[in-house]
Write a protein that holds these residues in place. Structure first.
Motif, mmCIF file in Angstrom:
data_model
loop_
_atom_site.group_PDB
_atom_site.id
_atom_site.type_symbol
_atom_site.label_atom_id
_atom_site.label_comp_id
_atom_site.label_asym_id
_atom_site.label_seq_id
_atom_site.Cartn_x
_atom_site.Cartn_y
_atom_site.Cartn_z
ATOM 1 N N TYR A 33 -7.282 13.994 -11.785
ATOM 2 C CA TYR A 33 -7.344 14.527 -10.424
ATOM 3 C C TYR A 33 -8.027 15.888 -10.478
ATOM 4 C CZ TYR A 33 -3.270 11.414 -10.501
ATOM 5 O OH TYR A 33 -2.421 10.357 -10.714
ATOM 6 N N TYR A 35 -8.638 19.462 -8.171
ATOM 7 C CA TYR A 35 -8.169 20.268 -7.046
ATOM 8 C C TYR A 35 -8.954 21.560 -6.982
ATOM 9 C CZ TYR A 35 -3.941 17.345 -7.078
ATOM 10 O OH TYR A 35 -3.068 16.289 -7.026
ATOM 11 N N GLY A 42 -3.039 27.264 -1.131
ATOM 12 C CA GLY A 42 -2.492 26.259 -2.028
ATOM 13 C C GLY A 42 -3.585 25.416 -2.647
ATOM 14 N N LEU A 43 -3.163 24.432 -3.411
ATOM 15 C CA LEU A 43 -4.090 23.503 -4.054
ATOM 16 C C LEU A 43 -4.548 22.449 -3.054
ATOM 17 C CD1 LEU A 43 -2.081 23.066 -7.314
ATOM 18 C CD2 LEU A 43 -4.429 23.845 -7.245
ATOM 19 N N PHE A 45 -6.472 18.896 -2.672
ATOM 20 C CA PHE A 45 -6.910 17.706 -3.385
ATOM 21 C C PHE A 45 -8.384 17.426 -3.120
ATOM 22 C CE2 PHE A 45 -6.999 13.552 -5.101
ATOM 23 C CZ PHE A 45 -7.596 12.712 -4.170
ATOM 24 N N ARG A 100 5.378 7.163 -13.578
ATOM 25 C CA ARG A 100 5.317 8.027 -12.394
ATOM 26 C C ARG A 100 3.932 8.649 -12.303
ATOM 27 N NH1 ARG A 100 11.174 10.994 -13.188
ATOM 28 N NH2 ARG A 100 12.419 9.325 -12.292
ATOM 29 N N TYR A 102 2.436 10.268 -10.083
ATOM 30 C CA TYR A 102 2.220 11.526 -9.396
ATOM 31 C C TYR A 102 2.758 12.721 -10.166
ATOM 32 C CZ TYR A 102 0.856 8.369 -5.740
ATOM 33 O OH TYR A 102 0.245 7.379 -5.032
ATOM 34 N N GLU A 103 3.339 12.507 -11.333
ATOM 35 C CA GLU A 103 3.714 13.628 -12.181
ATOM 36 C C GLU A 103 2.464 14.055 -12.924
ATOM 37 O OE1 GLU A 103 8.418 12.994 -13.211
ATOM 38 O OE2 GLU A 103 6.918 12.381 -14.673
ATOM 39 N N GLN A 104 1.896 15.152 -12.474
ATOM 40 C CA GLN A 104 0.607 15.560 -12.987
ATOM 41 C C GLN A 104 0.737 16.747 -13.926
ATOM 42 O OE1 GLN A 104 -2.253 15.893 -9.733
ATOM 43 N NE2 GLN A 104 -0.966 14.507 -8.544
ATOM 44 N N TYR A 105 -0.099 16.744 -14.942
ATOM 45 C CA TYR A 105 -0.124 17.826 -15.917
ATOM 46 C C TYR A 105 -1.469 18.525 -15.784
ATOM 47 C CZ TYR A 105 4.054 15.613 -17.549
ATOM 48 O OH TYR A 105 5.324 15.094 -17.588
ATOM 49 N N GLN B 33 7.414 16.370 -6.219
ATOM 50 C CA GLN B 33 7.407 17.158 -7.440
ATOM 51 C C GLN B 33 7.478 18.642 -7.104
ATOM 52 O OE1 GLN B 33 4.945 14.554 -7.067
ATOM 53 N NE2 GLN B 33 6.459 13.309 -8.128
ATOM 54 N N TYR B 35 6.454 22.388 -8.867
ATOM 55 C CA TYR B 35 5.685 23.035 -9.915
ATOM 56 C C TYR B 35 5.874 24.544 -9.807
ATOM 57 C CZ TYR B 35 2.982 18.643 -10.201
ATOM 58 O OH TYR B 35 2.592 17.328 -10.345
ATOM 59 N N LEU B 45 4.644 21.416 -14.209
ATOM 60 C CA LEU B 45 5.621 20.529 -13.590
ATOM 61 C C LEU B 45 7.040 20.931 -13.990
ATOM 62 C CD1 LEU B 45 6.175 17.869 -11.995
ATOM 63 C CD2 LEU B 45 6.058 16.681 -14.200
ATOM 64 N N THR B 48 10.745 16.042 -10.892
ATOM 65 C CA THR B 48 10.416 15.026 -9.896
ATOM 66 C C THR B 48 11.721 14.532 -9.285
ATOM 67 O OG1 THR B 48 8.415 14.266 -11.007
ATOM 68 C CG2 THR B 48 9.475 12.721 -9.511
ATOM 69 N N VAL B 50 13.232 11.526 -6.694
ATOM 70 C CA VAL B 50 12.787 10.205 -6.264
ATOM 71 C C VAL B 50 13.696 9.600 -5.184
ATOM 72 C CG1 VAL B 50 12.297 7.856 -7.032
ATOM 73 C CG2 VAL B 50 11.767 9.780 -8.524
ATOM 74 N N LEU B 88 5.466 25.552 -6.007
ATOM 75 C CA LEU B 88 4.754 24.580 -5.189
ATOM 76 C C LEU B 88 5.496 23.261 -5.177
ATOM 77 C CD1 LEU B 88 1.284 25.312 -6.795
ATOM 78 C CD2 LEU B 88 1.798 25.775 -4.415
ATOM 79 N N GLN B 92 2.518 13.051 -3.817
ATOM 80 C CA GLN B 92 1.248 12.373 -4.127
ATOM 81 C C GLN B 92 0.206 13.433 -4.469
ATOM 82 O OE1 GLN B 92 0.458 9.781 -0.822
ATOM 83 N NE2 GLN B 92 2.206 8.478 -1.259
ATOM 84 N N PHE B 93 -0.884 13.488 -3.706
ATOM 85 C CA PHE B 93 -1.932 14.467 -4.009
ATOM 86 C C PHE B 93 -1.804 15.729 -3.167
ATOM 87 C CE2 PHE B 93 -3.396 10.848 -5.959
ATOM 88 C CZ PHE B 93 -3.873 9.885 -5.100
ATOM 89 N N TYR B 94 -0.775 15.815 -2.357
ATOM 90 C CA TYR B 94 -0.699 16.879 -1.361
ATOM 91 C C TYR B 94 0.272 17.953 -1.811
ATOM 92 C CZ TYR B 94 -3.003 13.179 1.132
ATOM 93 O OH TYR B 94 -3.877 12.175 1.471
ATOM 94 N N PHE B 95 -0.219 19.169 -1.866
ATOM 95 C CA PHE B 95 0.581 20.294 -2.298
ATOM 96 C C PHE B 95 1.000 21.124 -1.105
ATOM 97 C CE2 PHE B 95 0.761 20.757 -6.927
ATOM 98 C CZ PHE B 95 0.047 19.632 -7.282
ATOM 99 N N GLY B 96 2.192 21.692 -1.221
ATOM 100 C CA GLY B 96 2.683 22.588 -0.202
ATOM 101 C C GLY B 96 1.925 23.901 -0.209
#
Lengths: 115, 105
Positions: A33, A35, A42-43, A45, A100, A102-105, B33, B35, B45, B48, B50, B88, B92-96
């Motif tokens: 991914y 960003y 913020g980040l 996407f 999972r 969506y657990e991104q590193y 998630q 971070y 991270l 998580t 769920v 944060l 999914q791909f959307y961050f606060g």
């Protein structure tokens, strides 16, 4: 170092030049991914890729930006004809194929400055 | 776009105090998630969540996922200067929008 690697860490380009940002995911990760992060924001996407496939590019600007994740080698984010507004920190993240997703590193980022 | 709003945006507290950070959305997420990001580095991270109503603890940090899976909170007990950073939430791909925490010794 088994973490996500990005290079270069800092990149300076003049307006109109091309910027190429590289990302090597964590070992065993096949999802990448990208960003963008502006100061005090913020980040955001940009794009989600798997090997040789773009899965979601809904956050990618329509012009000048492209990304790839070839079968061999790192993922590349390419910005053509850079403008001052492209100055930002660009982060790459990776995740595992199963479990999972969506657990991104995250990598340490590339800070792009357009002069 | 699924918007995640965090509050407060900035928080400055004394060492030893407790604090709570909130992450809210009008959308349902299969997972959220959390971070932490330090200046000049990428986000790291933390956890998580769920299941709706789930509570997870990580030392002095307690994370909760709302019953409807639209919101989450992060509670820090006895904050320390090492907790300073940008927190944060992400779905999914959307961050606060992030909460910038400063803990003063």
């Amino acid at each position: 170092n088994a973490g996500v690697m990005q290079n270069p860490r800092h990149l300076v380009r003049r307006r109109g030049q091309e910027a190429r940002l590289r990302c090597s995911p964590m070992k065993g990760h096949s999802h990448v991914y990208w960003y963008r992060q502006l100061p005090e924001e913020g980040l955001k996407f940009m794009v989600y890729l798997q090997k040789e496939n773009i899965i979601d590019e809904s956050g990618m600007p329509k012009e000048r930006f492209s990304a790839e994740f070839p079968k061999e080698g790192p993922s590349i984010l390419r910005i053509q004809q850079v403008v001052r507004g492209d100055s930002a920190a660009y982060f790459c993240a990776s995740s595992q194929l199963a479990g999972r997703p969506y657990e991104q590193y995250f990598g340490p980022g590339t800070r792009l400055t357009v002069t | 776009t699924q918007l995640l709003e965090q509050s407060p945006q900035f928080l400055s507290i004394q060492e030893g105090e407790n604090l709570t950070v909130y992450c809210n959305s009008s959308s349902v997420f299969s997972s959220l998630q959390w971070y932490r990001q330090e200046p000049g580095e990428g986000p790291v991270l933390l956890v998580t969540v769920v299941t709706g109503g789930e509570v997870k603890k990580l030392k002095r940090l307690t994370f909760q996922f709302g019953d409807a899976r639209k919101d989450s909170s992060l509670h820090i007990t006895a904050a320390q200067p090492g907790d300073t950073g940008l927190y944060l939430c992400a779905g999914q791909f959307y961050f606060g929008t992030g909460t910038s925490l400063t803990v003063i010794p």
